[in-house]
Structures are given as C-alpha cells and as structure tokens.
Design an enzyme around this catalytic site. Structure first.
Site, PDB file in Angstrom:
ATOM      1  CB  SER A   6     -43.198 -22.337  11.676  1.00  8.22           C
ATOM      2  OG  SER A   6     -43.507 -21.386  12.671  1.00  8.22           O
ATOM      3  CG  HIS A  31     -47.106 -22.227   9.741  1.00  9.04           C
ATOM      4  ND1 HIS A  31     -48.329 -22.808   9.474  1.00  9.04           N
ATOM      5  CD2 HIS A  31     -47.037 -22.102  11.088  1.00  9.04           C
ATOM      6  CE1 HIS A  31     -48.969 -23.033  10.622  1.00  9.04           C
ATOM      7  NE2 HIS A  31     -48.198 -22.605  11.616  1.00  9.04           N
ATOM      8  CG  ASP A  33     -46.908 -20.294  14.173  1.00 14.86           C
ATOM      9  OD1 ASP A  33     -47.907 -21.016  14.060  1.00 14.86           O
ATOM     10  OD2 ASP A  33     -45.758 -20.648  13.836  1.00 14.86           O
ATOM     11  CG  MET A  35     -48.733 -17.343  19.262  1.00 18.71           C
ATOM     12  SD  MET A  35     -47.363 -18.005  20.205  1.00 18.71           S
ATOM     13  CE  MET A  35     -46.698 -19.184  19.013  1.00 18.71           C
ATOM     14  CG  HIS A  64     -51.480 -21.685  13.372  1.00 24.82           C
ATOM     15  ND1 HIS A  64     -50.558 -22.489  14.012  1.00 24.82           N
ATOM     16  CD2 HIS A  64     -52.666 -21.892  14.015  1.00 24.82           C
ATOM     17  CE1 HIS A  64     -51.161 -23.135  15.001  1.00 24.82           C
ATOM     18  NE2 HIS A  64     -52.427 -22.789  15.023  1.00 24.82           N
ATOM     19  CG  MET A  66     -52.039 -20.690  17.775  1.00 24.86           C
ATOM     20  SD  MET A  66     -50.302 -21.080  17.961  1.00 24.86           S
ATOM     21  CE  MET A  66     -49.671 -20.210  16.545  1.00 24.86           C
ATOM     22  CG  MET A 135     -52.334 -27.339  16.973  1.00 21.24           C
ATOM     23  SD  MET A 135     -51.169 -26.449  15.915  1.00 21.24           S
ATOM     24  CE  MET A 135     -49.690 -26.424  16.928  1.00 21.24           C
ATOM     25  N   GLY A 140     -48.273 -22.616  21.067  1.00 23.29           N
ATOM     26  CA  GLY A 140     -47.757 -21.499  21.854  1.00 23.29           C
ATOM     27  C   GLY A 140     -46.248 -21.352  21.776  1.00 23.29           C
ATOM     28  CG  PHE A 141     -44.082 -22.099  24.007  1.00 17.92           C
ATOM     29  CD1 PHE A 141     -43.460 -20.930  24.421  1.00 17.92           C
ATOM     30  CD2 PHE A 141     -45.240 -22.503  24.660  1.00 17.92           C
ATOM     31  CE1 PHE A 141     -43.974 -20.175  25.478  1.00 17.92           C
ATOM     32  CE2 PHE A 141     -45.768 -21.766  25.719  1.00 17.92           C
ATOM     33  CZ  PHE A 141     -45.131 -20.600  26.128  1.00 17.92           C
ATOM     34  N   GLY A 142     -42.375 -22.876  19.878  1.00 17.03           N
ATOM     35  CA  GLY A 142     -41.645 -23.721  18.948  1.00 17.03           C
ATOM     36  C   GLY A 142     -40.735 -24.662  19.724  1.00 17.03           C
ATOM     37  CG  ASP A 173     -47.898 -26.022  13.578  1.00 16.79           C
ATOM     38  OD1 ASP A 173     -46.673 -26.067  13.761  1.00 16.79           O
ATOM     39  OD2 ASP A 173     -48.580 -24.980  13.707  1.00 16.79           O
ATOM     40  N   GLY A 174     -45.876 -28.928  14.611  1.00 19.30           N
ATOM     41  CA  GLY A 174     -45.238 -29.092  15.918  1.00 19.30           C
ATOM     42  C   GLY A 174     -44.342 -30.309  15.998  1.00 19.30           C
ATOM     43  N   GLY A 195     -40.738 -25.526  12.119  1.00 22.94           N
ATOM     44  CA  GLY A 195     -40.078 -24.309  12.587  1.00 22.94           C
ATOM     45  C   GLY A 195     -38.614 -24.568  12.828  1.00 22.94           C
TER      46      GLY A 195
HETATM   47  C1  DX5 Z   1     -46.549 -23.655  17.767  1.00 18.83           C
HETATM   48  C2  DX5 Z   1     -46.640 -23.142  16.372  1.00 18.83           C
HETATM   49  C3  DX5 Z   1     -45.766 -23.836  15.409  1.00 18.83           C
HETATM   50  C4  DX5 Z   1     -44.291 -23.769  15.725  1.00 18.83           C
HETATM   51  C5  DX5 Z   1     -43.698 -25.097  15.348  1.00 18.83           C
HETATM   52  O1  DX5 Z   1     -47.556 -23.143  18.538  1.00 18.83           O
HETATM   53  O2  DX5 Z   1     -47.969 -23.240  15.890  1.00 18.83           O
HETATM   54  O3  DX5 Z   1     -46.019 -23.461  14.068  1.00 18.83           O
HETATM   55  O4  DX5 Z   1     -43.608 -22.743  15.039  1.00 18.83           O
HETATM   56  O5  DX5 Z   1     -42.379 -25.130  15.751  1.00 18.83           O
HETATM   57  P1  DX5 Z   1     -41.506 -26.449  15.724  1.00 18.83           P
HETATM   58  O6  DX5 Z   1     -41.501 -26.940  14.314  1.00 18.83           O
HETATM   59  O7  DX5 Z   1     -40.169 -25.969  16.210  1.00 18.83           O
HETATM   60  O8  DX5 Z   1     -42.165 -27.432  16.659  1.00 18.83           O
HETATM   61 ZN    ZN Z   2     -48.333 -22.935  13.685  1.00 12.66          ZN
END
Ligand code: DX5
Ligand code: ZN
Length: 214
Positions: A6, A31, A33, A35, A64, A66, A135, A140-142, A173-174, A195
């Site tokens: 990601s 990937h 993301d 948002m 992806h 969001m 998910m 929303g966040f990595g 994902d996540g 990510g």
């Molecule tokens: C979160 C994203 C993910 C994110 C995953 O909302 O959809 O794709 O980048 O990050 P990691 O792998 O750090 O959890």
């Molecule tokens: Zn994602």
C-alpha cells in the site's frame, strides 16, 4: 501468496525512488488508498497525484476507494489504467449497478467490507465480483493493529466462495505482517495488502518477498 503493497506508507517526498525498488520487487500489485474525509476520517491523495504514480508504476494498480459515491469516479480510475477498482459495500446503495459500471469500463471489480460488516451481505453479489477485500482494521489510517476476528471472516468467505462456485479472490487490508499474514494464508486468503510492514521495513523489497513466500 499475492502481495499488494500500500502506497499510503510510502515516502511521498520521493515517490520516484519508491517506484524504482517496487518495480524490481516481487510485489504483484500496487495498492492505492483514496480517501475523502467523509467516508473515512482522513484524506490521503487523489487523481492528480496518482496520475504521476501510475506513469512510474509497471505493475497492475489495485485501487481502494474509501469515499462516498465511488461510482462517480469509475472513469477517473479507468483513466489511471487501473486493473482493479475496489468499492466499499457500505458506500454503495446500488452495489450491483456499480459493479456493472466497473466491468463495462474494462476493470476487475472488488467489493470491500468494513470490520463490522458481515460476510453474509455478499450472498447476492459474490457471483458478480472478481475480488472481496476484507478490512482487518477500520479504514482511514495505516499502521493500525490487526483485528483478529478477520480470520473467522476469511474462513466464512472462503466457504461462501466454494459453495457458490464464485471465482472471487480474497484480499485482506490492515495490520498485515509476517505473523498475521501466515494466519490469513491458512484461513484461505489470496492477496495481502501491506503498508507499514513493507514500506517502513529496512529492506522493503525483502519484506515483500517474505510475505510472498508465506
Ligand atoms: C487503511 C488502508 C490500508 C493501509 C494499510 O485504511 O486501506 O491499505 O495502507 O496499512 P497497514 O498495512 O500499515 O495497516
Ligand atoms: Zn487499502
């Protein structure tokens, strides 16, 4: 195992270098993301930035979205040259129509479920989609912690796919790392999004290969 790193965890000040190692790596997809600060409480990057990333990237794009009303952006995602467009179940009132629009645009269609959305909602759409993205964190966040209940959802989804003869891939994902990745593989996942585990690793290319080898 397929791996889709990601971009959210990349160094945005040096995307050219990130794409250089990435193109040489064993990663399958990239990937992306997107948002909107409405569907999720954060804003990442949009099409003006991704247009440049798409030019540098030599691998298929796994987008992806969001965002609310993702159907408004089918053309923009297609113009990026995306391979796969993922829309959230929770963001589409007319999911079947959106999946059709994605296919008409010549892309693979993925449906994404938030952690609190049960796999059972997919019963009447599973035959029409190419991929389901589960998910394993709230989007929303990595860098968030993996929600363990996802393992049960993967097993349930694998069962639904087998029973219906659907060809859908299972992507997660996540919070994916070596340990959660192994559990996901054993439960029946096909594609891992990662990510932080990949982009923040001392050797991102190596981290990618470790996940692939699971
Ligand atoms: C979160 C994203 C993910 C994110 C995953 O909302 O959809 O794709 O980048 O990050 P990691 O792998 O750090 O959890
Ligand atoms: Zn994602």
């Amino acid at each position: 195992m397929m791996v889709s790193p990601s971009l959210l965890a990349a160094n945005f000040a040096d995307l050219r270098s990130e794409m250089e190692w990435f193109n040489q790596s064993t990663a399958d997809w990239l990937h992306l993301d997107i948002m909107d600060g409405v569907f999720v409480p954060n804003i990442s990057f949009g099409f003006p930035v991704l247009k440049h990333v798409a030019k540098l990237c030599k691998k298929p794009l796994d987008v992806h979205l969001m965002i609310v009303q993702p159907e408004k952006f089918v053309q923009e995602v297609k113009d990026l040259g995306a391979y796969l467009m993922n829309v959230h179940y929770e963001a589409c009132t007319h999911l079947h129509r959106v999946v059709g629009q994605i296919h008409e645009a010549g892309m693979k269609a993925g449906v994404t479920l938030n952690p609190a959305t049960p796999v059972s909602v997919l019963k009447d759409i599973i035959q029409d989609v190419d991929l389901v993205l589960l998910m394993s964190v709230n989007p929303g966040f990595g860098g968030q912690k993996f929600i363990p209940h996802t393992i049960e959802k993967v097993k349930e989804l694998r069962k639904l796919i087998n029973e219906t003869g659907s060809k859908a891939l299972i992507e997660i994902d996540g919070g994916v790392n070596q340990e959660t990745g192994k559990q996901l593989k054993d439960a029946g996942a096909d594609v891992l999004v990662a990510g932080s585990y990949v982009f923040k690793a001392p050797d991102p290319s190596d981290a990618c290969t470790r996940l692939k080898a699971l």
